[in-house]
Design a protein around this motif. Structure first.
Motif: not given
Length: 183
Positions: A8-9, A29-32, A57-59, A65-67
């Protein structure tokens, strides 16, 4: 208890997931996403498996995608924008317990090497008005809900149909429902 670790974020998402189900989470911790978090997700995938549940949403899509690129084989759970809508925005933390449970019940796994080619073709999206159509975005959004693969642009929607091995029968049934709803 859900066997897989749920990605999760943030903390509020963890609270919402744990309120709905008995599960362990990893917060990005967010998209970074940092390297240490990605290593924990890799370890979780090796030991228990991973389910990615991010905001619609986009983030959230960027995190997914990163994961997915870094940790192959992750499963995915999707909330619709309506299910995740709150007074202060869209997010897992705003979803009801029932919506979170429903998303986790409809979890989708990736295509395996032995699965063979996907049944859905790019032309199916074109013929179904899911791309290059006046209301294609709304149609894709609803199809994503019906198929349990979330909202995506045309190219990503096609990739998800292949990745999650959407069958022609599933696609046709969802399309028929879409037509019944007048979309």
């Amino acid at each position: 208890m859900i066997r897989e670790m749920i990605v999760v974020e943030g903390k509020d998402d963890t609270t919402a997931v744990r309120r709905a189900v008995d599960a362990d989470t990893i917060e990005t911790g967010g998209s970074a996403i940092g390297e240490d978090v990605l290593k924990r997700i890799e370890l979780a995938q090796e030991r228990r498996g991973v389910i990615v549940l991010t905001d619609p949403d986009a983030p959230g899509e960027r995190i997914r995608k990163i994961v997915s690129e870094r940790v192959p084989g992750c499963k995915h759970a999707f909330l619709t924008k309506d299910e995740a809508r709150g007074r202060r925005g869209i997010g897992v933390e705003h979803a009801s317990d029932e919506a979170i449970r429903r998303a986790l019940e409809r979890v989708r796994g990736p295509e395996t090497d032995s699965a063979g080619p996907g049944e859905i073709e790019w032309s199916d999206l074109l013929d179904s008005g899911l791309i290059v159509h006046g209301s294609s975005a709304r149609r894709r959004e609803r199809m994503g809900e019906l198929l349990g693969i979330g909202y995506a642009n045309g190219k990503q929607f096609y990739k998800r149909c292949l990745m999650f091995r959407i069958t022609r029968a599933e696609f046709t049934a969802a399309l028929e429902q879409l037509e019944r709803e007048g979309l």
